[in-house]
Design an enzyme around this catalytic site. Structure first.
Site, PDB file in Angstrom:
ATOM      1  N   LYS A 192       0.723  -1.299  -0.199  1.00 43.10           N
ATOM      2  CA  LYS A 192      -0.020   0.046  -0.070  1.00 43.10           C
ATOM      3  C   LYS A 192       0.750   1.358  -0.091  1.00 43.10           C
ATOM      4  CE  LYS A 192      -1.745   2.724   1.741  1.00 43.10           C
ATOM      5  NZ  LYS A 192      -1.846   4.802   1.900  1.00 43.10           N
ATOM      6  N   GLU A 268       9.607   1.992  10.406  1.00 45.83           N
ATOM      7  CA  GLU A 268      10.844   2.454  10.065  1.00 45.83           C
ATOM      8  C   GLU A 268      10.078   4.513  10.289  1.00 45.83           C
ATOM      9  OE1 GLU A 268      13.607   2.604   9.327  1.00 45.83           O
ATOM     10  OE2 GLU A 268      13.839   0.348   8.652  1.00 45.83           O
ATOM     11  N   CYS A 302      13.817  11.191   6.204  1.00 45.73           N
ATOM     12  CA  CYS A 302      13.341  11.268   7.670  1.00 45.73           C
ATOM     13  C   CYS A 302      14.979  11.608   8.382  1.00 45.73           C
ATOM     14  CB  CYS A 302      13.156   9.379   7.523  1.00 45.73           C
ATOM     15  SG  CYS A 302      14.369   8.973   6.372  1.00 45.73           S
ATOM     16  N   GLU A 402       8.706  16.648  14.070  1.00 50.06           N
ATOM     17  CA  GLU A 402       9.734  17.292  11.842  1.00 50.06           C
ATOM     18  C   GLU A 402       8.921  17.751  11.667  1.00 50.06           C
ATOM     19  OE1 GLU A 402       8.339  13.193  10.733  1.00 50.06           O
ATOM     20  OE2 GLU A 402      11.135  12.735  10.460  1.00 50.06           O
TER      21      GLU A 402
END
Ligand code: NAP
Length: 499
Positions: A192, A268, A302, A402
């Site tokens: 997905k 992750e 990331c 973030e």
């Protein structure tokens, strides 16, 4: 001789493309069972993008059944290892052969520069499939030490059907990090992709079948997280979810696994990585590493080095150097311009989030040294110039949250102890770096920074031989390297008694 690319060349590639937005299940493109589709605005210019199938629980169920049937039949997992390897290497070759097409699909979806899509994303995707293809005929099982009257085989066996859920920032690369080891180990996969980056996932699947991967081994169901990802993670016949995305959704995935069939998860997740610069460092090298480490892919990385922790005595000099490198080397252009080094942000809602975090920094007393502004708005796309904030403290939102945009938070320190405390004062533990000419200190620091990867006097070096992943709320499980294959298998012991 290398090809001369131009904006016109890429515009022609785009206009010649046939865009396939349907799921890929059991070796065929399929519309959603509900018939529903969705579109979204293209990051590069805000125009309406391609039509994509909007998957739901029924589509997931069909894909899982296809994956399960392929697994149980043994058509892939019991195939001769040499033949499996040949198919995966052919798949990697096909990805390279369709490099321009795949690069264009990626750029269209996510707005990254076309040359980065071609030279980095396509290349690393093909290399990833090849790396795990090459492992297939080198995986040995074990015979355990037993007495003479018995033999115990310790076999490493695939798990079954793996649900893979991926983000939009490096779609093809992250797909390969998971598809490579999961499929090489003999599993079936239902992928997905993020709703923003469906096109390359669908094309990777059709190329896999063209290479000879049996139908049903690799399925793709596109759609929204809640409607498509959630039923995959809750599915009772999925053995594992390999997830890359935000920490927030990673926590949901753990919950879905617990609520359903105790499936395994590998996560992750996010990061807010520290890059520590001491006054004895090579400031030119540090400036270049900081700028590329934070601004590459428009900061949608990331492990972007979004926190610069710099010794106070060199802060101003370093920020001036970062500004110079950014302005001379990191060209922000339309993504189809071959000179673009960075392009658009993923979508308008994300642009708003980045701008609101920038505004929060200003409100909390941080000072803009340069950049970090919306630009090229007339294009209709979502662009923010790379920029740096100084006079920051580690408790400001801009330093903690973030941002996933090209914005660096610079925090000054006076002592080594203070630098380490700031570096580790985060919920994340994905990556970090230290710049110093004192190698004792470099090694002390690299041990003490709590992160899955730490660089010394460089940033973002990587290859397939090295594991990648995080500690703390950056997740667990590792992508890349020979070790990545372990999480898609488990041990099975077979005893036999003699005489
Ligand atoms: P995200 O919002 O967490 O989405 C990731 C994936 O999860 C997408 O496919 C998303 O689908 C799906 N999803 C969303 N809600 C879900 C739900 N309730 N159930 C199941 N699936 C669901 O992350 P993103 O915005 O795409 O990507 C950025 C994040 O990824 C950042 O936090 C970044 O740090 C992280 N990341 C980590 C790594 C690493 O290796 N550690 C690498 C790259 C990115 P939709 O797109 O349809 O919502």
């Amino acid at each position: 001789m290398s090809k001369a690319y131009s904006r016109d060349y890429w515009e022609n590639v785009l206009s010649a493309l046939t865009l396939e937005g349907r799921h890929f299940v059991d070796g065929k493109h399929r519309a959603s069972i509900s018939g529903e589709t969705f579109t979204r605005a293209r990051p590069m210019d805000g125009r309406e993008g391609p039509t994509i199938a909007r998957g739901g629980a029924a589509d997931i169920d069909a894909a899982v059944r296809s994956g399960r049937a392929a697994f149980e039949s043994g058509v892939w997992r019991r195939q001769d290892p040499l033949e499996k390897k040949r198919i995966m290497l052919k798949w990697a070759d096909l990805i390279r052969a369709h490099g321009e097409e795949l690069a264009m699909l990626e750029t269209l979806d996510v707005g990254k520069p076309i040359m980065a899509s071609l030279n980095v994303d396509v290349r690393l995707c093909a290399d990833g499939i090849q790396f795990y293809g090459e492992m297939i005929d080198k995986l040995y099982d074990e015979i355990a030490p037993t007495g003479p009257n018995a033999r115990a085989l310790v076999r490493k066996v695939p798990l079954g059907v793996i649900g893979v859920i991926t983000p939009w920032n490096y779609p093809m690369i992250i797909d390969a990090w998971k598809l490579g080891p999961a499929i090489a180990a003999g599993n079936s996969v239902v992928l997905k992709p993020a709703e923003q980056s469906s096109l390359t996932a669908i094309r990777l699947a059709s190329l896999a079948v063209e290479a000879g991967l049996p139908e049903g081994v690799f399925n793709v169901v596109t759609g929204y997280g809640e409607e498509t990802g959630k039923p995959l993670a809750l599915h009772m016949d999925v053995d594992m979810i390999a997830f890359t995305g935000s920490t927030e959704v990673g926590k949901l995935i753990m919950g879905y696994a617990a609520q359903s069939n105790v499936k395994r998860v590998a996560l992750e997740l996010g990061g807010k990585s520290p890059l520590v610069v001491f006054e004895d460092a090579d400031l030119d090298a540090a400036a270049s590493a900081v700028a590329w480490g934070c601004f590459y892919n428009s900061g949608e990385t990331c492990h972007a080095s979004t926190r610069l922790i710099v010794q106070r005595s060199v802060q101003d000099a370093l920020v001036r150097k970062i500004e110079a490198v950014t302005k001379s080397d990191i060209a922000l252009r339309h993504p189809l311009d071959p000179a673009a080094q960075i392009g658009a942000l993923i979508e308008e809602a994300h642009l708003e989030k980045v701008l609101s975090l920038i505004a929060s920094g200003e409100k909390e007393g941080a000072r803009r040294a340069f950049g970090a502004e919306r630009v090229m708005a007339e294009s209709g796309g979502y662009y923010v110039s790379p920029g740096v904030f100084v006079d920051m403290t580690n408790d400001m939102r801009l330093a903690r949250q973030e941002i996933f945009g090209p914005v660096l938070a610079a925090i000054a320190f006076d002592t080594e102890e203070e630098a380490l405390a700031i570096a580790n004062d985060t919920i994340y533990g994905l990556a970090g770096a230290v710049f110093t000419r004192d190698m004792d200190r470099a090694h002390r620091f690299s041990e003490a920074i709590h992160a899955g990867t730490v660089w010394i006097n460089t940033y973002d070096m990587s290859n397939f031989a090295t594991p990648f992943g995080g500690f703390k709320q950056s997740g667990f499980g590792r992508d890349r390297s020979v070790h990545a294959i372990d999480k898609y298998c488990d041990y099975k012991t077979i005893w036999q008694q003699f005489g």
